[in-house]
Scaffold this active site. Sequence first.
Site, PDB file in Angstrom:
ATOM      1  N   TYR A 201      31.517  42.855  31.067  1.00 45.16           N
ATOM      2  CA  TYR A 201      30.894  41.741  31.801  1.00 45.16           C
ATOM      3  C   TYR A 201      30.454  42.300  33.161  1.00 45.16           C
ATOM      4  O   TYR A 201      31.282  42.812  33.915  1.00 45.16           O
ATOM      5  CB  TYR A 201      31.904  40.613  32.037  1.00 45.16           C
ATOM      6  CG  TYR A 201      32.335  39.879  30.788  1.00 45.16           C
ATOM      7  CD1 TYR A 201      33.344  40.383  29.965  1.00 45.16           C
ATOM      8  CD2 TYR A 201      31.751  38.668  30.423  1.00 45.16           C
ATOM      9  CE1 TYR A 201      33.751  39.700  28.814  1.00 45.16           C
ATOM     10  CE2 TYR A 201      32.160  37.978  29.275  1.00 45.16           C
ATOM     11  CZ  TYR A 201      33.155  38.507  28.487  1.00 45.16           C
ATOM     12  OH  TYR A 201      33.545  37.825  27.350  1.00 45.16           O
ATOM     13  N   LYS A 297      34.369  30.595  24.881  1.00 42.03           N
ATOM     14  CA  LYS A 297      35.229  29.474  24.517  1.00 42.03           C
ATOM     15  C   LYS A 297      34.605  28.495  23.527  1.00 42.03           C
ATOM     16  O   LYS A 297      35.324  27.727  22.878  1.00 42.03           O
ATOM     17  CB  LYS A 297      35.623  28.690  25.791  1.00 42.03           C
ATOM     18  CG  LYS A 297      36.514  29.460  26.722  1.00 42.03           C
ATOM     19  CD  LYS A 297      37.870  29.742  26.088  1.00 42.03           C
ATOM     20  CE  LYS A 297      38.512  30.995  26.658  1.00 42.03           C
ATOM     21  NZ  LYS A 297      39.172  31.781  25.646  1.00 42.03           N
ATOM     22  N   TYR A 385      41.505  33.923  28.784  1.00 45.77           N
ATOM     23  CA  TYR A 385      40.525  34.593  27.918  1.00 45.77           C
ATOM     24  C   TYR A 385      41.033  34.676  26.481  1.00 45.77           C
ATOM     25  O   TYR A 385      40.285  34.418  25.539  1.00 45.77           O
ATOM     26  CB  TYR A 385      40.213  35.999  28.442  1.00 45.77           C
ATOM     27  CG  TYR A 385      39.006  36.648  27.781  1.00 45.77           C
ATOM     28  CD1 TYR A 385      39.150  37.468  26.664  1.00 45.77           C
ATOM     29  CD2 TYR A 385      37.717  36.419  28.255  1.00 45.77           C
ATOM     30  CE1 TYR A 385      38.052  38.052  26.053  1.00 45.77           C
ATOM     31  CE2 TYR A 385      36.614  37.000  27.644  1.00 45.77           C
ATOM     32  CZ  TYR A 385      36.786  37.815  26.544  1.00 45.77           C
ATOM     33  OH  TYR A 385      35.693  38.377  25.924  1.00 45.77           O
TER      34      TYR A 385
HETATM   35  P1  FAS Z   1      26.752  23.721  15.992  1.00 49.33           P
HETATM   36  O1  FAS Z   1      25.697  23.271  16.955  1.00 49.33           O
HETATM   37  O2  FAS Z   1      26.956  25.166  15.722  1.00 49.33           O
HETATM   38  O3  FAS Z   1      26.474  23.027  14.547  1.00 49.33           O
HETATM   39  C1  FAS Z   1      26.050  21.679  14.458  1.00 49.33           C
HETATM   40  C2  FAS Z   1      25.337  21.520  13.132  1.00 49.33           C
HETATM   41  O4  FAS Z   1      24.950  20.144  13.004  1.00 49.33           O
HETATM   42  C3  FAS Z   1      24.056  22.350  13.069  1.00 49.33           C
HETATM   43  O5  FAS Z   1      24.011  23.084  11.870  1.00 49.33           O
HETATM   44  C4  FAS Z   1      22.943  21.301  13.131  1.00 49.33           C
HETATM   45  O6  FAS Z   1      21.801  21.672  12.375  1.00 49.33           O
HETATM   46  C5  FAS Z   1      23.620  20.087  12.518  1.00 49.33           C
HETATM   47  N1  FAS Z   1      23.027  18.824  12.953  1.00 49.33           N
HETATM   48  C6  FAS Z   1      22.542  18.505  14.171  1.00 49.33           C
HETATM   49  N2  FAS Z   1      22.074  17.239  14.170  1.00 49.33           N
HETATM   50  C7  FAS Z   1      22.258  16.749  12.903  1.00 49.33           C
HETATM   51  C8  FAS Z   1      21.977  15.505  12.271  1.00 49.33           C
HETATM   52  N3  FAS Z   1      21.394  14.509  12.931  1.00 49.33           N
HETATM   53  N4  FAS Z   1      22.294  15.362  10.965  1.00 49.33           N
HETATM   54  C9  FAS Z   1      22.898  16.372  10.285  1.00 49.33           C
HETATM   55  N5  FAS Z   1      23.183  17.581  10.830  1.00 49.33           N
HETATM   56  C10 FAS Z   1      22.858  17.756  12.128  1.00 49.33           C
HETATM   57  N6  FAS Z   1      29.788  30.201  22.042  1.00 49.33           N
HETATM   58  C11 FAS Z   1      30.447  31.326  22.351  1.00 49.33           C
HETATM   59  O7  FAS Z   1      31.678  31.337  22.338  1.00 49.33           O
HETATM   60  N7  FAS Z   1      29.737  32.470  22.704  1.00 49.33           N
HETATM   61  C12 FAS Z   1      28.356  32.495  22.721  1.00 49.33           C
HETATM   62  O8  FAS Z   1      27.752  33.511  23.037  1.00 49.33           O
HETATM   63  C13 FAS Z   1      27.642  31.337  22.387  1.00 49.33           C
HETATM   64  N8  FAS Z   1      26.277  31.332  22.380  1.00 49.33           N
HETATM   65  C14 FAS Z   1      25.610  30.155  22.071  1.00 49.33           C
HETATM   66  C15 FAS Z   1      24.198  30.085  22.069  1.00 49.33           C
HETATM   67  C16 FAS Z   1      23.521  28.882  21.776  1.00 49.33           C
HETATM   68  C17 FAS Z   1      22.005  28.829  21.775  1.00 49.33           C
HETATM   69  C18 FAS Z   1      24.257  27.720  21.493  1.00 49.33           C
HETATM   70  C19 FAS Z   1      23.550  26.406  21.197  1.00 49.33           C
HETATM   71  C20 FAS Z   1      25.649  27.774  21.480  1.00 49.33           C
HETATM   72  C21 FAS Z   1      26.335  28.988  21.763  1.00 49.33           C
HETATM   73  N9  FAS Z   1      27.735  29.075  21.750  1.00 49.33           N
HETATM   74  C22 FAS Z   1      28.411  30.203  22.061  1.00 49.33           C
HETATM   75  C23 FAS Z   1      28.519  27.957  21.412  1.00 49.33           C
HETATM   76  C24 FAS Z   1      28.521  27.904  19.915  1.00 49.33           C
HETATM   77  O9  FAS Z   1      29.102  29.045  19.390  1.00 49.33           O
HETATM   78  C25 FAS Z   1      29.196  26.620  19.554  1.00 49.33           C
HETATM   79  O10 FAS Z   1      30.425  26.472  20.249  1.00 49.33           O
HETATM   80  C26 FAS Z   1      29.412  26.480  18.088  1.00 49.33           C
HETATM   81  O11 FAS Z   1      28.180  26.645  17.463  1.00 49.33           O
HETATM   82  C27 FAS Z   1      30.014  25.110  17.852  1.00 49.33           C
HETATM   83  O12 FAS Z   1      29.927  24.841  16.524  1.00 49.33           O
HETATM   84  P2  FAS Z   1      29.615  23.363  16.022  1.00 49.33           P
HETATM   85  O13 FAS Z   1      30.467  22.399  16.774  1.00 49.33           O
HETATM   86  O14 FAS Z   1      29.712  23.436  14.549  1.00 49.33           O
HETATM   87  O15 FAS Z   1      28.128  23.022  16.488  1.00 49.33           O
HETATM   88  C1  PHB Z   2      28.932  37.532  21.974  1.00 51.87           C
HETATM   89  O1  PHB Z   2      29.271  38.610  21.446  1.00 51.87           O
HETATM   90  O2  PHB Z   2      27.979  36.839  21.552  1.00 51.87           O
HETATM   91  C2  PHB Z   2      29.711  37.037  23.157  1.00 51.87           C
HETATM   92  C3  PHB Z   2      30.888  37.673  23.492  1.00 51.87           C
HETATM   93  C4  PHB Z   2      31.615  37.225  24.593  1.00 51.87           C
HETATM   94  C5  PHB Z   2      31.138  36.167  25.340  1.00 51.87           C
HETATM   95  C6  PHB Z   2      29.944  35.510  24.989  1.00 51.87           C
HETATM   96  C7  PHB Z   2      29.231  35.959  23.892  1.00 51.87           C
HETATM   97  O3  PHB Z   2      31.837  35.760  26.439  1.00 51.87           O
END
Ligand code: FAS
Ligand code: PHB
Length: 390
Positions: A201, A297, A385
């Site tokens: 980081y 997280k 962490y």
């Molecule tokens: P999700 O958003 O993954 O899944 C929700 C599902 O519901 C999707 O498949 C969607 O298509 C569906 N859905 C939505 N509306 C609907 C409707 N009306 N009807 C039916 N289905 C519908 N977390 C990390 O720890 N590290 C990261 O680097 C990281 N990067 C991320 C980058 C992005 C762009 C985003 C958006 C999130 C990121 N996150 C990251 C957080 C991510 O990992 C989430 O915590 C994780 O996807 C959560 O999972 P779900 O709660 O299942 O939600």
């Molecule tokens: C990743 O590998 O996508 C990643 C790892 C650690 C983080 C966020 C994203 O804190």
Amino acid sequence: MRTQVLIVGAGPSGLLLGQLLHKAGIENLIVERQSGGYVLGRIRAGVLEQTTVDLLDEAGVGARMHAKGLLHGGFELAFDGKRHRIDLQALTGGKSVMVYGQTDVTRDLMEARASAGLPTLYEAQDVSLHGFDSDAPFARCKMAGKEIEIRCDFIAGCDGYHGVSRASVPAAVIQTYEKIYPFGWLGLLSDTSPVSHELIYGRHERGFTLCSMRSQTRSRYYLQVPLSDRVEDWSDARFWDELAQRLGSETAAGLVTGPALEKSIAPLRSFVAEPMRFGRLFLAGDAAHIVPPTGAKGLNLAASDVYYLWQALGEHYREQSQAGIEHYSARCLSRIWKAERFSWWFTSLMHTFKNEPAIDAKLHRSELEYLISSPAAQTVMAENYVGLPW
Ligand code: FAS
Ligand code: PHB
């Protein structure tokens, strides 16, 4: 159609809940707006807490994770051209994190669901939720243009930040809290060996960097970028040059570049909706909360929500007990807010804020210097962490 638990969303939250309920003998059906391929195409989280690993094992989907995942006992903080290791194992009595991408977790869960022959309605359009403040909730949606109605005992809203579940709750009974950060993360995935064997980081005057990975041959990098940037503004060459600049010559000497398999910009926000239960509708995962990904997280909070909901529904069906259901929201929120605080703190510490008062920059720097000099401060960071207990 009828089921016991209707799950909205086939991301990690919905799929993991569906798998755990199935193993508990509780019938469930998932409706998902997108196709399975689209869900798998999203590149997101990369770090799993041990409690998440344990829950995936409990769901019976841990085999490939243990075979392919990478156990990490520490990570590094880089600033002013120097790197400082945070020894997670030494600071937490031996705990590690598992580096295993969310895409792989989702694939493992999808395959388990399919082999168990469990129903998932992909490409379900116009999902609407009804009657969750009564004993007879139901949903409606369109499959290939044909309207269907699904009656159930409970609805689990696992449909993410932009989903229909939280949007279906009357504004008068839900309270939301939100902080939008003035920057995003430009992520790049490449089939190149990682620049280091652990995550780095980095804090640099040009912006935050994160060097992560998916395996020994697949890397995941992030650059802090202004919210006004678009992916098309960033050629691969520009990305690698900027990353090398921010890493500094010593670390950049080990950087292996290559074509981007995926490039995307994610906005950063802190968000919490309270409460997380509305009669027979429960919110879980990103549907209820968002953290800036700095603290890794997001996915792990989704897992603890799912754990609490699986326990609550199991008590309901097995013992006709309402205790877990009544306590679900408070139990989730206690853990969520601690992770929100850690993610906000780590994001504020490691990112640059344009036009911030000079004193704020000095305070951030002194906090970083205190952190690398104080085992007590590092212990606080490490225990957050690796994940606070469930
Ligand atoms: P999700 O958003 O993954 O899944 C929700 C599902 O519901 C999707 O498949 C969607 O298509 C569906 N859905 C939505 N509306 C609907 C409707 N009306 N009807 C039916 N289905 C519908 N977390 C990390 O720890 N590290 C990261 O680097 C990281 N990067 C991320 C980058 C992005 C762009 C985003 C958006 C999130 C990121 N996150 C990251 C957080 C991510 O990992 C989430 O915590 C994780 O996807 C959560 O999972 P779900 O709660 O299942 O939600
Ligand atoms: C990743 O590998 O996508 C990643 C790892 C650690 C983080 C966020 C994203 O804190």
